[in-house]
Design an enzyme around this catalytic site. Structure first.
Site, PDB file in Angstrom:
ATOM      1  N   TYR A  49      12.384  -2.383   7.895  1.00 33.15           N
ATOM      2  CA  TYR A  49      11.470  -1.436   7.261  1.00 33.15           C
ATOM      3  C   TYR A  49      10.880  -0.443   8.261  1.00 33.15           C
ATOM      4  O   TYR A  49       9.762   0.043   8.068  1.00 33.15           O
ATOM      5  CB  TYR A  49      10.350  -2.198   6.555  1.00 33.15           C
ATOM      6  CG  TYR A  49      10.791  -2.919   5.286  1.00 33.15           C
ATOM      7  CD1 TYR A  49      11.522  -2.264   4.302  1.00 33.15           C
ATOM      8  CD2 TYR A  49      10.436  -4.245   5.057  1.00 33.15           C
ATOM      9  CE1 TYR A  49      11.909  -2.901   3.139  1.00 33.15           C
ATOM     10  CE2 TYR A  49      10.815  -4.901   3.885  1.00 33.15           C
ATOM     11  CZ  TYR A  49      11.547  -4.228   2.930  1.00 33.15           C
ATOM     12  OH  TYR A  49      11.915  -4.855   1.768  1.00 33.15           O
ATOM     13  N   HIS A 115      15.392  -6.160  -2.657  1.00 31.99           N
ATOM     14  CA  HIS A 115      15.621  -4.958  -1.850  1.00 31.99           C
ATOM     15  C   HIS A 115      17.120  -4.689  -1.851  1.00 31.99           C
ATOM     16  O   HIS A 115      17.918  -5.615  -1.737  1.00 31.99           O
ATOM     17  CB  HIS A 115      15.145  -5.168  -0.411  1.00 31.99           C
ATOM     18  CG  HIS A 115      15.640  -4.103   0.520  1.00 31.99           C
ATOM     19  ND1 HIS A 115      15.023  -2.871   0.606  1.00 31.99           N
ATOM     20  CD2 HIS A 115      16.705  -4.051   1.350  1.00 31.99           C
ATOM     21  CE1 HIS A 115      15.713  -2.120   1.461  1.00 31.99           C
ATOM     22  NE2 HIS A 115      16.725  -2.813   1.932  1.00 31.99           N
TER      23      HIS A 115
HETATM   24  P1  CMP Z   1      12.126  -2.151  -1.005  1.00 32.46           P
HETATM   25  O1  CMP Z   1      13.288  -1.728  -1.789  1.00 32.46           O
HETATM   26  O2  CMP Z   1      12.130  -3.482  -0.365  1.00 32.46           O
HETATM   27  O3  CMP Z   1      11.870  -1.058   0.138  1.00 32.46           O
HETATM   28  C1  CMP Z   1      10.613  -0.833   0.700  1.00 32.46           C
HETATM   29  C2  CMP Z   1       9.534  -1.585  -0.020  1.00 32.46           C
HETATM   30  O4  CMP Z   1       8.236  -1.113   0.224  1.00 32.46           O
HETATM   31  C3  CMP Z   1       9.716  -1.413  -1.500  1.00 32.46           C
HETATM   32  O5  CMP Z   1      10.838  -2.116  -1.943  1.00 32.46           O
HETATM   33  C4  CMP Z   1       8.376  -1.911  -2.021  1.00 32.46           C
HETATM   34  O6  CMP Z   1       8.325  -3.324  -2.093  1.00 32.46           O
HETATM   35  C5  CMP Z   1       7.465  -1.438  -0.919  1.00 32.46           C
HETATM   36  N1  CMP Z   1       6.761  -0.226  -1.316  1.00 32.46           N
HETATM   37  C6  CMP Z   1       7.224   1.011  -1.345  1.00 32.46           C
HETATM   38  N2  CMP Z   1       6.273   1.869  -1.721  1.00 32.46           N
HETATM   39  C7  CMP Z   1       5.176   1.131  -1.922  1.00 32.46           C
HETATM   40  C8  CMP Z   1       3.867   1.432  -2.313  1.00 32.46           C
HETATM   41  N3  CMP Z   1       3.476   2.698  -2.582  1.00 32.46           N
HETATM   42  N4  CMP Z   1       3.000   0.412  -2.420  1.00 32.46           N
HETATM   43  C9  CMP Z   1       3.389  -0.846  -2.131  1.00 32.46           C
HETATM   44  N5  CMP Z   1       4.626  -1.198  -1.746  1.00 32.46           N
HETATM   45  C10 CMP Z   1       5.515  -0.211  -1.648  1.00 32.46           C
END
Ligand code: CMP
Length: 138
Positions: A49, A115
Site C-alpha cells: 500500500y 483487494h
Molecule cells: P484495497 O483494494 O485493498 O486498496 C486500498 C484500500 O484502502 C482499499 O481497498 C480500502 O480498503 C482502503 N481505502 C481506500 N480509500 C479509503 C478511504 N477513503 N477510507 C478508508 N479506507 C480506504
C-alpha cells in the site's frame, strides 16, 4: 493468459467467507494458480500500500491487514485483471453494485473483504511481494 493477484482480507477467514468468494471466481472460469494462508508482516503490507502512505485511512488499513491471517491468491483467465475487479466491485461497499463481492458481502470501507490488483503493472509489482518465481511458474 492474464493473471490477477488477490488478497482475501482478515474478515474473510473470520466470517468463513473464503469458500464463497473462491467459488465465485472458479464458477466464472478463472483458474487458481496459487493459494495460501498467511499472517502478513507489517513491512509487506506497507510495501503493498505504498501509494497510500500518509493518507488518513493508511494506519487503520495497515493495522487491519496485519491483524489476522489473510488468503493470498493468483488466478488466471482471459482479461483476468478486469474481470476480477468487476466481480469485486467499488472500493466503498456502500457504492458497490449488488452481485459484486463487496456489494453483497461487505459494508465497511477498510474492511471491504478483498483487494485485487488494478493493472498489469500493479500485478507485477504486488505479486512479487508475496510469491516467489518458483511459485508463479506452476
Ligand atoms: P484495497 O483494494 O485493498 O486498496 C486500498 C484500500 O484502502 C482499499 O481497498 C480500502 O480498503 C482502503 N481505502 C481506500 N480509500 C479509503 C478511504 N477513503 N477510507 C478508508 N479506507 C480506504
Amino acid at each position: 493468459m492474464e493473471r490477477s493477484f488477490i488478497i482475501l482480507k482478515p474478515s474473510c477467514l473470520k466470517r468463513a467467507l473464503v469458500g464463497e468468494i473462491i467459488s465465485r471466481f472458479e464458477k466464472k472460469g478463472l483458474r487458481i494458480v496459487q493459494l495460501k494462508v498467511a499472517r502478513l508482516p507489517r513491512e509487506k503490507v506497507e510495501e503493498l500500500y505504498q501509494q497510500h502512505a500518509g493518507k488518513p485511512f493508511y494506519e487503520r488499513l495497515v493495522d487491519f491487514m496485519t491483524s489476522d491471517r489473510v488468503v493470498l491468491m493468483v488466478v488466471e483467465g482471459r482479461n483476468a485483471i478486469d474481470v476480477v475487479r468487476r466481480m469485486v466491485g467499488a472500493t466503498d461497499p456502500v457504492e458497490a453494485n449488488p452481485g459484486t463481492i463487496r456489494g453483497d458481502l461487505a459494508l465497511d470501507k477498510t474492511d471491504n473483504l478483498i483487494h485485487a490488483c488494478d493493472s498489469p503493472e500493479s500485478y507485477e509489482r504486488e505479486v512479487r511481494i508475496f510469491f516467489d518465481e518458483r511459485e508463479l511458474s506452476e
